[in-house]
Design a protein around this motif. Structure first.
Motif, short mmCIF file in Angstrom:
data_model
loop_
_atom_site.label_atom_id
_atom_site.label_comp_id
_atom_site.label_asym_id
_atom_site.label_seq_id
_atom_site.Cartn_x
_atom_site.Cartn_y
_atom_site.Cartn_z
N SER A 1 -0.72 10.00 3.64
CA SER A 1 -1.80 9.53 4.52
C SER A 1 -2.01 10.43 5.73
O SER A 1 -2.43 9.98 6.79
CB SER A 1 -1.51 8.09 4.99
OG SER A 1 -0.28 8.02 5.69
N SER A 2 -1.76 11.72 5.56
CA SER A 2 -2.09 12.74 6.55
C SER A 2 -2.31 14.05 5.82
O SER A 2 -1.90 14.19 4.66
CB SER A 2 -0.96 12.89 7.59
OG SER A 2 0.22 13.37 6.98
N PRO A 3 -2.94 15.03 6.46
CA PRO A 3 -3.12 16.32 5.81
C PRO A 3 -1.79 17.08 5.72
O PRO A 3 -0.79 16.69 6.35
CB PRO A 3 -4.10 17.04 6.76
CG PRO A 3 -4.75 15.96 7.55
CD PRO A 3 -3.69 14.92 7.72
N PRO A 4 -1.75 18.17 4.96
CA PRO A 4 -0.53 18.98 4.90
C PRO A 4 -0.16 19.53 6.28
O PRO A 4 -1.01 20.05 7.00
CB PRO A 4 -0.90 20.12 3.94
CG PRO A 4 -2.05 19.59 3.14
CD PRO A 4 -2.81 18.69 4.06
N GLY B 1 -4.97 4.63 4.85
CA GLY B 1 -4.71 4.32 3.45
C GLY B 1 -5.99 4.09 2.67
O GLY B 1 -6.11 4.51 1.50
N ARG B 2 -6.96 3.42 3.28
CA ARG B 2 -8.24 3.20 2.62
C ARG B 2 -8.95 4.53 2.34
O ARG B 2 -9.49 4.75 1.24
CB ARG B 2 -9.13 2.31 3.49
CG ARG B 2 -8.67 0.86 3.57
CD ARG B 2 -9.61 0.06 4.47
NE ARG B 2 -9.24 -1.34 4.53
CZ ARG B 2 -9.58 -2.26 3.64
NH1 ARG B 2 -10.32 -1.89 2.61
NH2 ARG B 2 -9.20 -3.51 3.77
N GLN C 1 -8.13 -1.00 -0.92
CA GLN C 1 -9.31 -0.22 -1.26
C GLN C 1 -9.38 0.06 -2.75
O GLN C 1 -10.47 0.04 -3.35
CB GLN C 1 -9.29 1.11 -0.48
CG GLN C 1 -10.51 1.99 -0.71
CD GLN C 1 -11.79 1.36 -0.19
OE1 GLN C 1 -11.76 0.62 0.79
NE2 GLN C 1 -12.92 1.67 -0.83
N SER C 2 -8.24 0.32 -3.38
CA SER C 2 -8.22 0.69 -4.80
C SER C 2 -8.25 -0.51 -5.73
O SER C 2 -8.60 -0.38 -6.91
CB SER C 2 -6.96 1.51 -5.09
OG SER C 2 -5.79 0.73 -4.91
N GLY C 3 -7.84 -1.68 -5.23
CA GLY C 3 -7.74 -2.86 -6.08
C GLY C 3 -6.45 -2.92 -6.86
O GLY C 3 -6.22 -3.85 -7.64
N ILE C 4 -5.56 -1.94 -6.68
CA ILE C 4 -4.25 -1.94 -7.33
C ILE C 4 -3.32 -2.80 -6.48
O ILE C 4 -3.26 -2.64 -5.26
CB ILE C 4 -3.69 -0.51 -7.44
CG1 ILE C 4 -4.66 0.40 -8.20
CG2 ILE C 4 -2.32 -0.52 -8.12
CD1 ILE C 4 -4.30 1.87 -8.15
N PRO C 5 -2.58 -3.72 -7.06
CA PRO C 5 -1.74 -4.61 -6.25
C PRO C 5 -0.65 -3.87 -5.49
O PRO C 5 -0.05 -2.93 -6.01
CB PRO C 5 -1.13 -5.58 -7.28
CG PRO C 5 -1.27 -4.90 -8.59
CD PRO C 5 -2.48 -4.04 -8.50
N TYR C 6 -0.41 -4.32 -4.26
CA TYR C 6 0.68 -3.79 -3.47
C TYR C 6 1.96 -4.55 -3.82
O TYR C 6 1.96 -5.78 -3.91
CB TYR C 6 0.40 -3.94 -1.97
CG TYR C 6 1.60 -3.58 -1.12
CD1 TYR C 6 1.89 -2.25 -0.83
CD2 TYR C 6 2.46 -4.57 -0.65
CE1 TYR C 6 3.00 -1.91 -0.06
CE2 TYR C 6 3.58 -4.24 0.11
CZ TYR C 6 3.84 -2.91 0.39
OH TYR C 6 4.95 -2.59 1.13
#
Length: 474
Positions: free
Chosen positions: A384-387, A273-274, A304-309
């Protein structure tokens, strides 16, 4: 819950114990811990060192076993299995462990993975006179063991395993021993622990915590380990092996409290996620994850983004996994039953929705719709994974590219189909670095075939191939 990986049908789980007077009870609790790996069927075989006894059936562990059934399974050794169909039909006859009786001894097998040359091996075995009772690829291993011609069981098992190709974490039970083995590429996880004087083996270490066992070691690629009343004996059936563990164990399959190849799953997912936040930032008000496997990655993205979960999606824990449903219509209805958006969290907000993967895209589209129906101003999907653009032949049931939306559509086309305001995937380098193996090449210790198309073994599904010759095929 897996609301999307659905056509990435779940792998199976194996568990075993040797040297404990309550072997069946221990195995029952171990299988509970592995229930997330398969919900179609469950079974336990026990040994009292004189004979093997089995009980198995369709459904969850609690559906198959009760107190009376467990009490009837007396013995100090046991192996168990929870199943999701990846090879063979979904019916009782294919429930594992498979038990085979002969005039001299009995053998039980439980297997997580998929034998990619099973069709050709079965064809040759039938040509030589074998009669198969199931459609499971696991039965092929039993026939190979019996036909090996070696005077002792261990050499027979070794010989059989040199013929099968693919992924297998294998647990075998005979009257006087438990045998475990891992394929030469180590595609599936398998660990050994101690519970007092007893040994236990499990697909995931989370089962050790439930029963109070201490982790000892992981089974290494190409190893064959015999556990009996004399202790644990480590042997090999393949040399020169190099681990290529399935990346989806870290992304989705394993429980967050498990450690796989000495890496904690929850921490690995947080790191994914980070990395995703670094690679695909967006201005938004809240981050939410799709329960349950995406929660860790969503927390990492938020940190990492600083956006609240925020808890923007709620899971109803009293219905089954959506991808188990047999039709697309029922699968989509299952999503409605299983997930609800929290209006008080998402209304009027720009939402980052973190999920672990997209396979068909149908469920992701439905979740985006749920969030927007609950008043979300924008929904930005982050994966959180590639295609996933290539089929898996090793125990995840995506056998054709036609099932994979990313194999035929661009990221922008997928975004448009699901109605999201933006869509971004984690890169392959971000995946390997997040898990803790920064080399994204062949030496990263992971199988990346579903993302790259580079398979660690030869793939011969439903086709003639050189391994026919091992059994005398023409």
């Amino acid at each position: 819950m897996r609301t999307e990986i659905k056509g990435l049908n779940e792998e199976c789980g194996v568990f075993g114990v040797w040297g404990h007077e309550d072997a069946a009870s221990i195995t029952y609790y171990g299988l509970h811990s592995l229930q997330h790996r398969g919900q179609e069927g469950a079974g336990i075989v026990v040994s009292d060192e004189k004979r093997l006894k089995v009980h198995k059936g369709m459904g969850l562990v609690n559906d198959v076993f009760n107190e009376d059934k467990i009490k009837s399974l007396t013995g100090n050794g046991a192996i168990g299995h929870v199943r999701y169909t990846t090879a063979g039909d979904s019916d009782f006859i294919n429930c594992q462990p498979l038990l085979f009786n002969s005039q001299t001894s009995s053998l039980a097998l439980a297997h997580n993975g998929n034998i990619v040359n099973a069709t050709a091996l079965k064809r040759q075995l039938e040509h030589q006179g074998s009669i198969f009772q199931t459609t499971s690829d696991t039965e092929v291993i039993a026939h190979l063991i019996k036909r090996s011609g070696y005077p002792n069981l261990i050499d027979s098992v070794k010989n059989a395993l040199t013929m099968v190709k693919g992924a297998y974490a294998l647990a075998c039970l005979v009257e006087d021993a438990m045998i475990v083995a891992l394929d030469p590429n180590g595609l599936r996880p398998l660990s050994i622990g101690r519970l007092g004087d007893a040994y236990v083996v499990s697909s995931e270490t989370c089962a050790f915590d439930i029963i109070g066992a201490e982790f000892v070691r992981e089974v290494q690629p190409g190893e064959l380990i015999v556990i009996n009343n004399d202790g644990m004996h480590i042997d090999r059936f393949a040399s020169g092996t190099k681990r290529t563990l399935c990346s989806m164990e870290y992304v989705y399959f394993a429980r967050p409290d498990s450690n796989v190849d000495e890496i904690n799953i929850h921490m690995a997912r947080k790191n994914l996620g980070r990395k995703l936040a670094e690679e695909a930032p967006i201005q938004a008000d809240v981050v939410t994850g799709v329960p349950d496997s995406s929660i860790s990655a969503a927390i990492g993205y938020a940190e990492q983004s600083g956006i609240p979960y925020e808890l923007g999606l709620i899971k109803n824990r009293y219905v089954g996994r959506t991808f188990i449903q047999p039709s697309q219509a029922l699968r989509e209805q299952g999503v409605k039953m299983k997930l609800s958006a929290v209006r008080g969290v998402v209304e009027g907000k720009s939402v980052v929705m973190v999920d672990d993967s997209i396979v068909r895209g149908t469920t992701a589209r439905r979740i985006v719709k749920l969030l927007k129906e609950a008043g979300a101003k924008e929904v930005h999907v982050r994966i959180s994974s590639p295609p996933i653009i290539n089929p898996c032949y090793y125990g995840i049931d995506t056998s054709t590219k036609g099932e994979l939306i990313a194999a035929s559509r661009s990221t922008e086309e997928i975004r448009e189909e699901m109605g999201a305001d933006s869509l971004a995937y984690l890169s392959i380098s971000g995946l390997t670095e997040g898990i803790g193996r920064p080399d994204e090449g062949p030496d990263c210790g992971q199988c990346l075939a579903c993302f790259t198309g580079q398979y660690p073994t030869e793939i011969f599904p439903e086709a003639d191939h050189p391994y026919d010759k091992v059994l005398g095929g023409k």
